[in-house]
Every structure is written in C-alpha cells, then in structure tokens.
Write an enzyme that holds these catalytic residues in place. Structure first.
Site, PDB file in Angstrom:
ATOM      1  CG  ASP A  15      -1.948  -1.128   1.203  1.00 24.39           C
ATOM      2  OD1 ASP A  15      -1.574  -2.254   0.812  1.00 24.39           O
ATOM      3  OD2 ASP A  15      -3.108  -0.907   1.594  1.00 24.39           O
TER       4      ASP A  15
ATOM      5  CD  GLU B  15      -6.386   0.450   0.282  1.00 26.13           C
ATOM      6  OE1 GLU B  15      -7.569   0.287  -0.028  1.00 26.13           O
ATOM      7  OE2 GLU B  15      -5.954   0.278   1.441  1.00 26.13           O
ATOM      8  CG  ASN B  16      -4.035   3.618   1.470  1.00 25.73           C
ATOM      9  OD1 ASN B  16      -3.602   2.474   1.613  1.00 25.73           O
ATOM     10  ND2 ASN B  16      -5.243   3.967   1.864  1.00 25.73           N
TER      11      ASN B  16
ATOM     12  CG  ASN C 199     -10.349  -0.700   2.371  1.00 26.19           C
ATOM     13  OD1 ASN C 199      -9.231  -1.133   2.089  1.00 26.19           O
ATOM     14  ND2 ASN C 199     -10.545   0.119   3.378  1.00 26.19           N
ATOM     15  CG  HIS C 200      -9.008   3.552   1.256  1.00 25.10           C
ATOM     16  ND1 HIS C 200      -9.788   4.429   1.978  1.00 25.10           N
ATOM     17  CD2 HIS C 200      -8.293   2.839   2.165  1.00 25.10           C
ATOM     18  CE1 HIS C 200      -9.535   4.270   3.272  1.00 25.10           C
ATOM     19  NE2 HIS C 200      -8.643   3.301   3.412  1.00 25.10           N
TER      20      HIS C 200
ATOM     21  CG  HIS D 263      -6.911  -4.554   0.038  1.00 23.31           C
ATOM     22  ND1 HIS D 263      -5.675  -3.960   0.015  1.00 23.31           N
ATOM     23  CD2 HIS D 263      -7.718  -3.719   0.740  1.00 23.31           C
ATOM     24  CE1 HIS D 263      -5.731  -2.802   0.656  1.00 23.31           C
ATOM     25  NE2 HIS D 263      -6.956  -2.639   1.124  1.00 23.31           N
TER      26      HIS D 263
ATOM     27  CG  HIS E 195      -6.870  -3.755   4.517  1.00 17.80           C
ATOM     28  ND1 HIS E 195      -7.418  -2.525   4.200  1.00 17.80           N
ATOM     29  CD2 HIS E 195      -7.462  -4.134   5.692  1.00 17.80           C
ATOM     30  CE1 HIS E 195      -8.316  -2.191   5.132  1.00 17.80           C
ATOM     31  NE2 HIS E 195      -8.349  -3.139   6.048  1.00 17.80           N
TER      32      HIS E 195
ATOM     33  CG  HIS F 216      -1.394   0.325   5.739  1.00 17.94           C
ATOM     34  ND1 HIS F 216      -1.487   1.696   5.619  1.00 17.94           N
ATOM     35  CD2 HIS F 216      -2.157  -0.187   4.739  1.00 17.94           C
ATOM     36  CE1 HIS F 216      -2.281   2.001   4.604  1.00 17.94           C
ATOM     37  NE2 HIS F 216      -2.702   0.875   4.054  1.00 17.94           N
TER      38      HIS F 216
HETATM   39 FE   LIG Z   1      -7.216  -1.099   2.588  1.00 19.83          FE
HETATM   40 FE   LIG Z   2      -4.224   0.566   2.560  1.00 20.84          FE
END
Ligand SMILES: [Fe+2]
Ligand SMILES: [Fe+2]
Length: 259
Positions: free
Chosen positions: A8, A39-40, A68-69, A151, A176, A178
């Site tokens: 991530d 995703e981040n 999820n983001h 994820h 996910h 991190h």
């Molecule tokens: Fe995530």
């Molecule tokens: Fe993430």
C-alpha cells in the site's frame, strides 16, 4: 521471472520513497515486473488520483491494484474503465467501474494480476473464493503466471485463500493492514505467500496516519480528523521468483526505512 510487489503506497511520502527505492533496487536485482497496491496513493491517503497514478507509472510501477479505498476519489473512475494497467477488487459488484484483473506480457510471456478483497471486517462483497475460482479457471487456459493481491483484514481469511489457491496460482500476497508480516513462504504447490506485504509511506504514524488523533480515537472512540504522518518513510515489498511452469521458487521480504 522476478516480480516485485510493493505494499500500500501511501501519500506523497510513499510515492517519493518508492521512486528512490526502485532506482536502488534496479541496480541490485533484475526486476521483470513491478506491481504496487495504490489504494492510498492520493495526497491525503484516501484512494488514488489521476496525478498520483501517473507518478506511480513515472516511478517505474507497471501495474496497480487497489482495495477498500477504491471509490474515495471520483476522478479515477474513468481511468478504471479505460486504463488496462490498474484494477480494483474483482469481487466488487460486476457493474462497478473498472476490471478485477489485468493481463500483460513480460519477456514474451503472459502474466495475470488479480485483485480480490476480503469480507471479514471489510464489507459485503461477492465471495473472493468463488470469484477467484471463476477467474483462475479462465486465465489458466492462457497462462500459468498468476499473481493475486488479496486485500483483507484478517490473517485467517488470507491464509485460507492462499491454501485454497495453492498450486493454481503463482502467488497470493496480502495487503491492507499496512503492517508487514514475517511469514513469507512457498506453499507445497509452488504458490508464494505472505499475510501482509506492509505499507510504503510514513513510517512513524499509525498505519500511515498521524499518531495523536489515532491514539485519541482509540481512547474516547469519538470521530476525529485524520491526516498522514510526516517524518521518516518506509518501503515495504516482496520479491517473488517464478519458474517456467508458473510455480514460485522464492519469496523475499523487503523492508527499508530512512535513518
Ligand atoms: Fe485497505
Ligand atoms: Fe491501505
């Protein structure tokens, strides 16, 4: 074939440190394919913007997965439909923008990258197991080089999918949380596995976010404002070696930090 997967990528700090580390890694290793979870990657850590995606490509990332983001930045929706180098979890609703897996050619060989999202403590999605079955049976007709970014929050769900796909795919790696785990291994069927690759971004926050508000949230359980942490950065990745038959022979964890 050596596949580098980067965990991530979080905020500007994540992108800049990724670029520096990739330059270094390219001098040390042969990297045939570079994939990152983005995703981040937006400046605020929520989702990914068009600008952040371009910066990832400019840094040498070839394919991007999400999580999820995915829906946090509306401006990316069109790119999800049009750009064949970025995918979102395949077990989102079939009418959602974008695609759930990618195909590319590496050294004359077809490689597939599948993105899936977990359900435990995550949300109401289609079954990642059933969707994986469907996609893997299609893809295996054309290639046995198949990489999965799962994820998910829960360690047991990630291990379950890895064992479920053991021998059918080259790798299942978790994203996910991190936080990088130290359980990388090759399963008996030649599937490389790690529960979580970890995060590339601000090292001294709490999963990338400023410590103060995060600590307060756990104390009083009240909503508050979260921003990305500043200071030293970290780079989290795995380097996976895949043989001619699509089976993995090695997985190495990489965790580099400033100072
Ligand atoms: Fe995530
Ligand atoms: Fe993430």
């Amino acid at each position: 074939m050596n596949l580098l997967f980067i965990g991530d990528v979080t905020g500007k700090a994540g992108i800049t440190y990724l670029a520096e580390q990739l330059k270094q890694l390219r001098r040390e290793e042969t990297l045939d394919l570079i994939v990152a979870n983005g995703e981040n990657a937006a400046k605020n850590g929520r989702g990914i913007t068009i600008g952040a995606l371009e910066e990832l490509y400019d840094s040498g990332v070839e394919l991007v997965t999400l999580g999820n983001h995915t829906w946090d930045q509306k401006e990316i929706y069109d790119s999800l439909d049009r750009d064949m180098r970025i995918c979102r979890p395949a077990n989102f609703h079939e009418d959602a923008p974008g695609r759930g897996y990618l195909n590319c050619e590496v050294n004359g060989k077809q490689v597939a990258v599948i993105n899936l999202i977990g359900r435990t403590y995550m949300g109401l999605y289609e079954s990642p197991f059933q969707i994986a079955d469907k996609i893997v049976s299609e893809i295996r007709q054309t290639t046995s080089y198949i990489f999965v970014d799962f994820h998910a929050e829960v360690t047991s769900e990630k291990l379950a999918l890895a064992w479920y796909l053991n021998g059918k795919v080259s790798a299942v790696v978790g994203t996910h949380t991190h936080v990088q785990t130290a359980d990388e291994r090759i399963l008996p069927g030649g599937t490389a596995y790690i529960t979580d690759v970890g995060m590339t971004g601000p090292r001294d926050g709490i999963i990338g976010l400023k410590k103060g508000p995060m600590i307060q949230k756990f104390i009083d359980q009240m909503p508050n404002k979260h921003e990305l942490e500043e200071g030293p950065r970290q780079f989290s990745a795995v380097l996976i070696t895949i043989d001619e038959s699509g089976k993995s022979t090695a997985i190495r964890r990489i965790l580099r930090t400033e100072d």
